[in-house]
Design a protein around this motif. Structure first.
Motif, PDB file in Angstrom:
ATOM      1  N   GLU A  74       0.417  -1.224  -0.472  1.00  0.00           N
ATOM      2  CA  GLU A  74      -0.142  -0.099   0.487  1.00  0.00           C
ATOM      3  C   GLU A  74       0.790   1.132  -0.142  1.00  0.00           C
ATOM      4  O   GLU A  74      -0.165   2.268  -0.650  1.00  0.00           O
ATOM      5  N   PHE A  75       1.718   1.114   0.667  1.00  0.00           N
ATOM      6  CA  PHE A  75       2.609   2.100   0.808  1.00  0.00           C
ATOM      7  C   PHE A  75       3.191   2.669  -0.541  1.00  0.00           C
ATOM      8  O   PHE A  75       3.890   3.898  -0.572  1.00  0.00           O
ATOM      9  N   LEU A  76       3.753   1.776  -1.209  1.00  0.00           N
ATOM     10  CA  LEU A  76       4.900   1.373  -2.944  1.00  0.00           C
ATOM     11  C   LEU A  76       3.347   2.945  -4.010  1.00  0.00           C
ATOM     12  O   LEU A  76       3.649   3.139  -4.495  1.00  0.00           O
ATOM     13  N   HIS A  77       2.301   1.959  -3.777  1.00  0.00           N
ATOM     14  CA  HIS A  77       1.242   3.311  -4.034  1.00  0.00           C
ATOM     15  C   HIS A  77       0.759   4.990  -3.530  1.00  0.00           C
ATOM     16  O   HIS A  77       0.499   5.469  -4.205  1.00  0.00           O
ATOM     17  N   LEU A  78       0.888   4.719  -1.822  1.00  0.00           N
ATOM     18  CA  LEU A  78       0.216   5.629  -1.280  1.00  0.00           C
ATOM     19  C   LEU A  78       1.654   6.467  -1.359  1.00  0.00           C
ATOM     20  O   LEU A  78       1.200   8.489  -1.377  1.00  0.00           O
ATOM     21  N   LEU A  79       2.913   6.754  -1.031  1.00  0.00           N
ATOM     22  CA  LEU A  79       4.361   7.682  -0.980  1.00  0.00           C
ATOM     23  C   LEU A  79       4.571   8.522  -2.553  1.00  0.00           C
ATOM     24  O   LEU A  79       4.725   9.633  -2.528  1.00  0.00           O
ATOM     25  N   PRO A  80       4.223   7.350  -3.673  1.00  0.00           N
ATOM     26  CA  PRO A  80       4.159   9.002  -4.786  1.00  0.00           C
ATOM     27  C   PRO A  80       3.380   9.877  -4.837  1.00  0.00           C
ATOM     28  O   PRO A  80       3.976  11.279  -5.007  1.00  0.00           O
ATOM     29  N   HIS A  81       1.990  10.024  -4.157  1.00  0.00           N
ATOM     30  CA  HIS A  81       0.953  10.860  -3.605  1.00  0.00           C
ATOM     31  C   HIS A  81       1.287  11.795  -2.865  1.00  0.00           C
ATOM     32  O   HIS A  81       1.302  13.565  -2.847  1.00  0.00           O
ATOM     33  N   TRP A  82       2.032  11.008  -2.042  1.00  0.00           N
ATOM     34  CA  TRP A  82       2.593  12.386  -0.448  1.00  0.00           C
ATOM     35  C   TRP A  82       3.582  12.495  -1.309  1.00  0.00           C
ATOM     36  O   TRP A  82       3.566  14.401  -0.946  1.00  0.00           O
ATOM     37  N   ILE A  83       5.153  12.257  -1.794  1.00  0.00           N
ATOM     38  CA  ILE A  83       6.063  13.825  -1.728  1.00  0.00           C
ATOM     39  C   ILE A  83       5.017  14.754  -3.640  1.00  0.00           C
ATOM     40  O   ILE A  83       6.336  15.647  -3.308  1.00  0.00           O
ATOM     41  N   ARG A  84       4.239  13.796  -3.790  1.00  0.00           N
ATOM     42  CA  ARG A  84       3.791  14.807  -5.013  1.00  0.00           C
ATOM     43  C   ARG A  84       3.359  16.328  -4.227  1.00  0.00           C
ATOM     44  O   ARG A  84       3.033  17.437  -5.252  1.00  0.00           O
ATOM     45  N   GLY A  85       2.504  15.254  -3.370  1.00  0.00           N
ATOM     46  CA  GLY A  85       2.030  16.521  -2.252  1.00  0.00           C
ATOM     47  C   GLY A  85       2.911  17.644  -1.442  1.00  0.00           C
ATOM     48  O   GLY A  85       2.112  18.461  -0.687  1.00  0.00           O
ATOM     49  N   CYS A  86       4.003  17.409  -1.060  1.00  0.00           N
ATOM     50  CA  CYS A  86       4.664  18.278  -1.181  1.00  0.00           C
ATOM     51  C   CYS A  86       5.327  18.927  -1.426  1.00  0.00           C
ATOM     52  O   CYS A  86       5.897  20.149  -1.741  1.00  0.00           O
ATOM     53  N   MET A  87       5.617  18.390  -2.835  1.00  0.00           N
ATOM     54  CA  MET A  87       5.673  19.412  -4.009  1.00  0.00           C
ATOM     55  C   MET A  87       5.105  21.103  -4.517  1.00  0.00           C
ATOM     56  O   MET A  87       5.169  22.119  -4.886  1.00  0.00           O
ATOM     57  N   ALA A  88       3.833  21.013  -3.942  1.00  0.00           N
ATOM     58  CA  ALA A  88       2.942  20.860  -4.022  1.00  0.00           C
ATOM     59  C   ALA A  88       3.017  22.583  -3.808  1.00  0.00           C
ATOM     60  O   ALA A  88       3.746  22.800  -2.739  1.00  0.00           O
TER      61      ALA A  88
END
Length: 207
Positions: free
Chosen positions: A193-207
């Motif tokens: 699940e974290f393989l799918h979640l973490l990319p979203h969180w990484i992008r969120g930090c870039m916003a």
């Protein structure tokens, strides 16, 4: 979303413990014949003692290399705030794995807060209306803006637990079966699940 941002304040974060600090808190509670937090009973004290052994095992869970590689791509600081308690079996199984994952990046800080001591945070992150833990809230470490959340358990294990609940088992038997199934999974469903979640969180930090 605005309400959630306001719930997690610098004061809340300051009350959080590192994973090592949380482990020490659980050990101290067990030594005193207690559990963590404001809710105390002989039953909760006993399961906390059992959970301490589980925590020591699950912290050694092997991590998937592709997840380790992904975590190491985190460049913007994230704070993983985890609602937990020593008496919670799901926390004993999953929080050590979450801590081990976070340790793979210098840009991820994991801190734990107790459900009984942080009711406003818990109310903001209910699961199907319930105060289920553990609950991880991923935040931009600089702004405390929520990036997402996870918990109380991987979806495949959640479905198993829901099936168990339909059987109306005695509580000790329910806990034994649920935790046994989770331990057999050995953190694999969580990592997937974290393989799918973490990319979203990484992008969120870039916003």
């Amino acid at each position: 979303m605005q309400e959630q941002q306001n719930v997690i304040t610098p004061e809340v974060v300051a009350q959080g413990l590192t994973y090592d600090g949380y482990q020490a808190l659980v050990r101290e509670a067990v030594a005193q014949g207690k559990t963590t937090g404001l809710e105390q009973s002989d039953f909760l004290a006993q399961v906390t003692k059992d959970n301490l052994e589980i925590m020591q095992r699950t912290y050694q869970t092997p991590l998937q290399q592709d997840l380790v590689d992904l975590v190491q791509t985190v460049t913007r600081p994230q704070l993983w705030l985890v609602l937990t308690e020593g008496w919670c079996g799901d926390a004993a199984v999953h929080v050590p794995v979450l801590a081990a994952i976070a340790e793979q990046s210098p840009n991820i800080e994991l801190r734990t807060i107790l459900r009984s001591e942080q009711p406003a945070v818990m109310e903001a992150y209910l699961t199907n209306g319930g105060k289920s833990i553990p609950k991880l809230i991923a935040l931009n470490a600089e702004t405390l803006q929520p990036l997402g959340s996870w918990g109380p358990r991987p979806q495949v294990l959640q479905e198993y637990v829901l099936e168990l609940k339909q059987q109306n088992l005695p509580l000790p038997e329910f806990i034994k079966k649920a935790l046994g199934h989770s331990e057999e999974n050995n953190g694999q469903a969580l990592q997937e699940e974290f393989l799918h979640l973490l990319p979203h969180w990484i992008r969120g930090c870039m916003a």
